[in-house]
Design an enzyme around this catalytic site. Structure first.
Site, PDB file in Angstrom:
ATOM      1  N   GLU A  23      61.677  42.112  35.989  1.00 54.02           N
ATOM      2  CA  GLU A  23      62.201  42.189  37.460  1.00 54.02           C
ATOM      3  C   GLU A  23      62.930  43.460  37.581  1.00 54.02           C
ATOM      4  OE1 GLU A  23      64.394  38.834  38.667  1.00 54.02           O
ATOM      5  OE2 GLU A  23      64.438  39.358  40.580  1.00 54.02           O
ATOM      6  N   LYS A  47      59.291  38.985  46.508  1.00 54.28           N
ATOM      7  CA  LYS A  47      59.938  37.833  46.020  1.00 54.28           C
ATOM      8  C   LYS A  47      60.568  37.076  47.183  1.00 54.28           C
ATOM      9  CE  LYS A  47      63.672  36.455  42.742  1.00 54.28           C
ATOM     10  NZ  LYS A  47      64.655  37.028  41.960  1.00 54.28           N
ATOM     11  N   CYS A  67      60.348  35.921  39.061  1.00 56.78           N
ATOM     12  CA  CYS A  67      61.829  35.068  38.628  1.00 56.78           C
ATOM     13  C   CYS A  67      61.983  33.496  39.333  1.00 56.78           C
ATOM     14  CB  CYS A  67      62.952  35.927  38.317  1.00 56.78           C
ATOM     15  SG  CYS A  67      64.184  35.446  37.329  1.00 56.78           S
TER      16      CYS A  67
END
Lengths: 546, 546
Positions: B41, B110, B146
């Site tokens: 990330e 995300k 994540c």
């Protein structure tokens, strides 16, 4: 309908004290014939509670206070900010306006949760998913909390719109409990925000802002009522508690007692002056402190802090330590003495020479063959820090830090030396503005700061003949450059395009970046600008950028 | 299909360096026959960039790096984390996974943006509003970043679900670029999280975590691949860069070179030991420092820090200053000497008596009639701080702070004294754990810490005969109490119900609360627990609560 706007000063976590203050205001408003009283955002617990919100006992205490207020508030509608648990998915809490009527508690949650600069609300709160109106007589009013009116007034536009949802419900009046911290010029933005909401909804908007300072943040009050035409029938005082009464009828509002209207227009420097006084007073009052100590160098920064502290705490509660070294000019000591005399502060002269010599002697064999440099310069600043902290520990006086924003920015300050202190008074005030403050102080306090302090060239006096200008651009060039980089977040390229010398931009920006490590350990700074060092500006320390 | 997992160490803001490292890995992977390479990330800019994200030049640099990588990466699909601007409403940026194929750049943003503890992502990023799969040959893979897999693994449950959205698209494989910081025991939670995702989607999940430490946060790597049965065909090393190759076929994954598998299971104390070594190394490496200095008191905390620093930086790069006072026992000096001898560190004895006397003399007339107390105790600690900082300024050695978490919690440390330092090594390690670290150090480094240091009663040695236990509960009682209050966020009532003495709970909790002001100015602390002092625990300083 008579409405009371209650602009009060709360302590974070002091549920008993806050509740007592709230109940007293409710009683007074009821006696004055008000049918509605409006308090600020999170009035019950104080704003910002930060990670106290992670503790269950804290939320329980909020709930208990709401229950207690609902039991005691009869014959009046109470709108008050607090916390409610979220029983569903998402963040565990809501930032809530409680509407309490004859023991019945209804709620409107906050939608736009500011999470930028000094704000962290999405760390704790789930946004509202439901909107409603409340009734008092035949008036239908809505409640939107603080940021809910700011959907298009930041450097981004929120994708949600609480105003749009509320407009569908066609309210007659909008209440806006808020906790909006001060910075210079904030009032004008607030007026735009409230006027926008009033015009969009076609109803008056009554804003009640929190008063009080909490660590870095100063809440100035300055609550405002706006009518549908963008007029301001009510502006409440800044830096002062007040209950103000308004009469509402048919989408019109007017002060119940225009003769008691307490708002006074002031110019920018006076506003800054009063914000800093208030910030100092609040820190001492809320921490339970009475007396302050500071190092008085004969320079402009410590002179301004000393004069501010004297006005804030009283002459008898400010102690100045004059700590000359071999490099201090005679003028500096005399200027500092005259300042303390003018301000009627207790002051003591403690030359640092003996301590400096003793510690140098302890290091002399280890430092053999090296030349006088940063280590020796900082040693002087740190001995002063030690003396001030010893004084603080012995007598309980709180050390006021005297660094200004320009030197905090470029790192012209000694960590654990002149960066010591419980509170930084000028850490968000650039040097050029410190001079303006000094002139203002001499106007309002009567020439307490000697003219020599105003006119001599700035110097740290840590080596012979040192002047700030030897290593920094003049402050009237440096400060606009720093403002461009810090407040306006311009790139080096943009700063050069704006006319700053390229080498200077390179050097100054690199100084700012390289000194994050010092600011990481700085005291709390009274925030008076839109972008202060501290919690509102989080730059990585371990990084490589320029 | 052969897939390369690239677990690499980035520097925040170092676009040129990061890009070079990324392109080198791409080249190596292509030569090894990989068709897909996955980076972590925000690999392009390093994680967390914090308020550098407010600067346009920073976002421009991210965009340029993506364009450059897309130009250079031919014959291989690249999945890499970076930033993209949000052209619509909401926050100005997206936290983005770029999927680069033959010059074509596609994205997945995300969804779940962690904003709790040390995370502040909602400060910058707008959540994803669109989900898609990407293709390589006949494999359709999804990318979730994540936290997107952590929807139900915090102390709240997110209301959005990226996993649910992705499941609708029926992927064959899930990639999970991550920047998940270390704390003791984190690996087990990560395995649960990844296993949950693999089972929910019925596909293997390949996680690539960032490596490297940035200020307080240590990213340990430890990337993991999970198959649909919850097995772990691939566990990458912790605290080390690595490229690992996997073969994917029909929802099965296997290591391409099992013989090169580098993961080693370690016990908790060894993991903590290696985390702290890595944290020290990274701080020095990324800040461009080489040598450390510290105050060696003969106590356990400084002994452990000295041994850790020696292992991290090399014996020749650690300098110990022994600074005894009149209250230092002879034993302490001898123990410290033996420690430095065992560790082969340069060391110097600088008794503080002369400096202490000189500064006391400067204050003697002012302090007349008062008794020896906190001011005098702190004076000793602050003279040591001055000497250490003078050393640091003179020779460029970086001062390592030696405070442990127990004393940071209750404020048994002197601001600007033993709280000085560029980096706090043990500020997130309770005293009882410091002893365990000492024993571990003696096992792995060969009894370098003298047994006397391990066995004597802890003392600050700031007045005659002082022992920690005179004013604090024994550490095996104190530390569980502190853990209950700080990590587990229990109320005083809950702590008493758990069996702690009521008076002790009252006293210790109040000490923790009252000392926020000291921690406000503490150095950055290497975070090794789920709740460290620093950016992950934000308590109001000006407040009244208990």
């Amino acid at each position: 309908v008579k409405i009371c706007l209650a602009q009060l000063n709360y302590r974070i976590g002091d549920f008993a004290g806050n509740q007592q203050k709230i109940l007293t205001a409710i009683q007074e408003a009821r006696l004055a014939g008000a049918e509605l009283i409006v308090f600020s955002e999170l009035a019950i617990c104080g704003y910002p509670p930060e990670d106290l919100l992670d503790y269950d006992w804290f939320i329980d205490a909020c709930e208990n206070a709401v229950a207690e207020i609902s039991t005691q508030a009869q014959g009046i509608t109470v709108v008050i900010g607090g916390i409610q648990r979220n029983p569903g998915k998402g963040r565990k809490l809501f930032n809530t306006a409680f509407v309490i009527q004859e023991g019945k508690v209804q709620v409107q949650h906050k939608t736009l949760l500011p999470t930028y600069d000094v704000f962290n609300e999405l760390r704790y709160f789930e946004p509202a998913n439901h909107y409603r109106l409340f009734e008092i007589g035949d008036i239908k009013f809505g409640v939107l909390i603080c940021e809910d009116l700011w959907e298009s007034f930041n450097d981004f536009t929120y994708s949600e719109s609480a105003l749009k949802e509320l407009k569908k419900l066609q309210p007659d009046l909008l209440l806006n409990p808020a906790a909006s911290p001060f910075h210079a010029g904030k009032d004008e933005v607030r007026i735009q925000v409230l006027t926008h909401a009033a015009e969009y909804l076609g109803v008056p908007v009554l804003n009640v802002n929190q008063l009080g300072a909490h660590t870095e943040l100063i809440f100035d009050g300055s609550s405002i009522a706006v009518d549908v035409h963008g007029n301001l029938p009510c502006r409440m005082p800044d830096f002062k508690e007040a209950l103000v009464y308004l009469d509402y009828q048919s989408r019109q509002i007017a002060l119940s007692h225009p003769e008691k209207h307490l708002y006074q227009q002031t110019d920018g420097i006076d506003e800054l002056y009063r914000a800093l006084l208030f910030g100092i007073q609040e820190y001492f009052d809320k921490m339970g402190f009475r007396k302050a100590v500071l190092g008085s160098s004969g320079g402009i920064d410590s002179a301004v802090v000393q004069a501010l502290a004297t006005a804030a705490l009283g002459a008898e509660n400010v102690c100045a330590l004059l700590m000359p070294s071999a490099f201090s000019s005679e003028g500096s000591v005399n200027d500092a003495l005259l300042l303390s005399k003018n301000l009627r502060n207790v002051h003591h002269i403690i030359p640092i020479e003996n301590g400096y010599e003793a510690i140098q002697q302890m290091l002399v064999s280890h430092f053999a063959g090296t030349v006088f440099g940063v280590a020796e310069e900082n040693l002087q600043a740190r001995i002063r820090g030690i003396l001030l902290m010893a004084w603080s520990n012995k007598f309980g006086d709180i050390l006021l830090n005297t660094s200004n924003k320009s030197e905090m920015a470029v790192g012209y300050s000694t960590l654990y030396g002149d960066m010591c202190g419980g509170l930084s008074v000028l850490g968000d005030v650039y040097k050029t503005r410190v001079y303006e403050l000094a002139e203002h102080i001499n106007r309002v306090q009567g020439n307490v700061i000697p003219v020599e302090i105003l006119t001599k060239a700035p110097s740290a006096e840590l080596r012979p003949g040192q002047k700030d200008i030897d290593s920094l651009p003049p402050y009237d060039v440096l400060d606009p450059l720093l403002t461009g980089y810090i407040e306006q977040r311009k790139s080096k390229r943009a700063l050069i395009a704006a006319g700053f010398d390229a080498d200077m931009v390179e050097r100054i920006v690199n100084l700012v970046n390289r000194n994050e490590y010092k600011r990481f350990q700085a005291p709390p700074i009274l925030r008076v600008s839109p972008k202060s060092f501290g919690g509102g500006r989080r730059m990585p320390l371990v990084a490589r950028y320029d």
